[in-house]
Design an enzyme around this catalytic site. Structure first.
Site, PDB file in Angstrom:
ATOM      1  N   GLY A  77       0.824  -1.207   0.000  1.00  0.00           N
ATOM      2  CA  GLY A  77       0.000   0.000   0.000  1.00  0.00           C
ATOM      3  C   GLY A  77       0.850   1.246   0.000  1.00  0.00           C
ATOM      4  O   GLY A  77       2.068   1.213   0.231  1.00  0.00           O
TER       5      GLY A  77
ATOM      6  N   HIS B 154      -5.111  33.894 -15.082  1.00  0.00           N
ATOM      7  CA  HIS B 154      -4.752  32.487 -15.267  1.00  0.00           C
ATOM      8  C   HIS B 154      -5.700  31.570 -14.486  1.00  0.00           C
ATOM      9  O   HIS B 154      -6.240  30.591 -15.032  1.00  0.00           O
ATOM     10  CB  HIS B 154      -3.306  32.287 -14.788  1.00  0.00           C
ATOM     11  CG  HIS B 154      -2.752  30.928 -15.059  1.00  0.00           C
ATOM     12  ND1 HIS B 154      -1.954  30.647 -16.137  1.00  0.00           N
ATOM     13  CD2 HIS B 154      -2.890  29.751 -14.388  1.00  0.00           C
ATOM     14  CE1 HIS B 154      -1.625  29.379 -16.122  1.00  0.00           C
ATOM     15  NE2 HIS B 154      -2.172  28.806 -15.061  1.00  0.00           N
ATOM     16  N   GLU B 155      -5.927  31.879 -13.207  1.00  0.00           N
ATOM     17  CA  GLU B 155      -6.790  31.038 -12.388  1.00  0.00           C
ATOM     18  C   GLU B 155      -8.252  31.137 -12.824  1.00  0.00           C
ATOM     19  O   GLU B 155      -9.002  30.154 -12.754  1.00  0.00           O
ATOM     20  CB  GLU B 155      -6.658  31.420 -10.908  1.00  0.00           C
ATOM     21  CG  GLU B 155      -5.254  31.267 -10.339  1.00  0.00           C
ATOM     22  CD  GLU B 155      -4.695  29.878 -10.536  1.00  0.00           C
ATOM     23  OE1 GLU B 155      -5.481  28.909 -10.532  1.00  0.00           O
ATOM     24  OE2 GLU B 155      -3.472  29.743 -10.709  1.00  0.00           O
TER      25      GLU B 155
END
Length: 627
Positions: A217, A438-439
């Site tokens: 895992g 941009h965001e």
């Protein structure tokens, strides 16, 4: 996985204090006694001045002198009454008077003897023996330090002793009630617990339990904790050791420690052995440019031999944990050694909520705290990550001098863990506007796609290495990604670059990471997942990481140069198509883009509700439903 306080370790009783040899002390006492006698005896010769000595020579009273450097000792013609000294007088002469003094002594018929200028006997002894004493002392000190490192009180014979730590977890320590979110793994281990508690039940039916169980895992999923809880539930001694503790610079030491560890476990049977990070000794043999490590391979061979030598009647079970099962040697994984393999998955939403409850057991929570909302906002988080969020939330409450942890503390803690702490440096106005653009491009592309996850937050506050962030959180855990979702993901990654090109007429370096992620995703879609029309349903091992240096050099490429050209062409075509669709979407929603941009400049951070309020009244015209 939930974590708990580890059980108290019963330290092995080793006596590192070795008795010192007696002879160094005897030599020291002898030297001390000699120096004291020399000091008490002293030199009883009468000291006279140089002027008085010259007068006595001229008057003919001096019969004999012994010259040693600038010191002159001698006898008078009349015997001295001092019986405690071999000489009658002692005088120190200046160097400039040597020639004149010799002429005077010769003229007075004085017998002149000359001795070499030597150090006293005790000084000679000290100079001769001190280096050897220092060398012997250094050797003794280094020997004791090496002996303690190589085996403690057992000396060299303890160098090959096992470094496994023995825990008595039957009295205290974690139980399955302390482990949340691993129900399938706990069910697989229930048979091991029953076997360790009552092995006769299985022997009566001719059954024997697996000799080894491998837990695989991601880091932080609770493999070590589950192993301790298994031993705690069974109430048997628990031997814990890391795979790296077998390896030393001396060949054969690791194999000796393996033998000793298994011998101790057999004496305490029923018992459980836990080897953490077994990939450090269990890697594939004979890989890499320089071949394998002899010490590591011998240690692995001894582990294989010990597991083969297990008597089916022995109630000793080996648990091992690794997060790199792909690098393990096939001989280690075959039936008869590690018969059973347990995969430790990242916890799902319900499991994350249970893990948070376990970690908040000792944390005072405010009445409005919703752990289910925290679990929903943390997809892909391991048990260790969730424990870190609870701790960060408690630290935030402590900084504000509050006695309870509220929901906002968990929100801030999650943002800090995922994106990093807010940076204090401020962007200049032009960079701030470009970052907001941009965001806003990312958020608009995600908002108007019916195949993407909802936009949860937009921020232009610098965090970590990012100047801004657009965060999407899935409504439910996702295990399989379809083609529509992946193509929408490519368009969202292009959103920032396309928005800058649309508003400013050029692009910046802010899209570097977006392009890297988009290119890597496009290569996988084309070459591994069969999502390119030109190549069809094929899968190539393209851009896969190799765990050993040089392994990729020995593997032949599965495709020709023509296929490589087609792969590159399809990747460019896929990325160009995504950029074109993103540019088309932003042009159609230019009004929404400007609205979102101005809101970000004004507020810096927008949450899900604020985004919906700004964009929901406007119609959704999205080309993302088609390819």
């Amino acid at each position: 996985m939930a974590q708990s306080t580890p059980p108290q370790q019963e330290p092995q009783k080793t006596d590192d204090k070795q008795p010192h040899p007696a002879w160094p002390s005897a030599i020291f006492l002898a030297f001390s006694l000699y120096f004291m006698l020399q000091l008490l005896a002293g030199d009883k010769t009468t000291n006279i001045s140089y002027s008085q000595f010259i007068k006595q020579v001229k008057s003919g009273e001096v019969r004999e002198v012994v010259m040693q450097g600038s010191n002159i000792r001698g006898h008078f013609r009349t015997p001295s009454e001092n019986k405690n000294s071999p000489y009658d007088f002692h005088v120190v002469t200046p160097n400039v008077e040597n020639s004149r003094l010799l002429d005077l002594l010769e003229s007075k018929d004085v017998d002149v003897n000359v001795k070499a200028d030597e150090a006293p006997f005790w000084a000679q002894m000290l100079i001769g023996f001190l280096p050897w004493l220092l060398i012997i002392g250094l050797f003794m000190w280094s020997s004791r330090a090496l002996r303690g490192r190589m085996g403690g009180g057992d000396g060299l014979y303890g160098f090959g002793r096992s470094r496994a730590r023995r825990y008595e977890v039957s009295r205290e320590g974690p139980k399955y009630s302390d482990v949340a979110g691993a129900e399938s793994a706990k069910q697989d281990l229930q048979e091991i617990i029953e076997y360790l508690k009552n092995p006769e039940k299985f022997r009566a039916l001719g059954a024997h339990m697996p000799k080894g169980i491998l837990m695989m895992g991601a880091p932080g999923t609770g493999k070590t904790l589950l192993a301790k809880a298994t031993a705690g539930e069974a109430g048997v001694p628990f031997y814990s050791v890391s795979g790296s503790e077998f390896i030393e610079m001396f060949v054969g030491v690791g194999a000796s420690r393996v033998r000793d560890m298994f011998a101790q476990a057999r004496k305490d049977a029923p018992a459980l052995i836990f080897i953490d990070e077994i990939d450090s000794v269990g890697r594939v043999r004979g890989t890499g440019l320089g071949g394998g490590n002899d010490e590591r391979e011998q240690t692995l061979n001894q582990v294989l031999a010990e597991m083969d030598g297990f008597d089916p009647e022995e109630a000793v079970v080996v648990l091992a944990a690794t997060n790199r099962p792909d690098v393990l040697d096939p001989a280690l994984l075959r039936p008869g050694r590690f018969d059973r393999k347990i995969t430790m998955e990242l916890p799902q939403r319900q499991a994350r909520q249970e893990i948070l409850r376990v970690h908040c057991k000792d944390t005072p929570l405010a009445s409005g705290v919703d752990l289910d909302a925290v679990a929903q906002a943390t997809p892909g988080f391991s048990g260790a990550d969730l424990a870190n969020i609870v701790n960060e939330a408690a630290l935030a409450a402590a900084r504000d001098n509050r006695h309870q942890v509220c929901q906002q503390d968990f929100v801030l803690a999650r943002d800090k863990v995922v994106m990093g702490a807010p940076r204090t440096d401020l962007l200049n106005p032009s960079e701030r506007r470009r970052t907001a653009c941009h965001e806003a491009g990312h958020a608009l592309a995600a908002y108007f796609s019916k195949h993407s996850d909802p936009v949860q937050k937009i921020s232009i506050v610098p965090r970590g290495r990012a100047l801004g962030v657009t965060e999407q959180i899935p409504e439910e855990d996702r295990h399989n990604l379809n083609e529509a979702f992946l193509r929408a993901r490519l368009i969202i990654l292009m959103g920032g670059r396309c928005a800058e090109k649309l508003i400013f007429g050029n692009v910046s370096t802010g899209a570097a990471d977006d392009l890297k992620q988009a290119t890597k995703l496009a290569y996988k879609m084309v070459a591994q997942w069969g999502m390119a029309e030109e190549l069809g349903a094929v899968g190539y091992s393209l851009a896969e990481e190799h765990p050993f240096l040089g392994k990729e050099l020995t593997q032949t490429r599965e495709f020709s140069e023509q296929t490589a050209y087609l792969v590159d062409s399809e990747v460019r075509k896929t990325l160009a198509n995504a950029e074109e669709q993103c540019d088309q979407l932003l042009r159609q929603h230019r009004q929404q883009l400007d609205t979102l941009l101005e809101a970000l400049l004004a507020q810096e951070t927008l949450n899900h509700e604020q985004i919906e309020k700004l964009l929901a009244p406007l119609p959704r015209i999205s080309p993302l439903a088609t390819r």
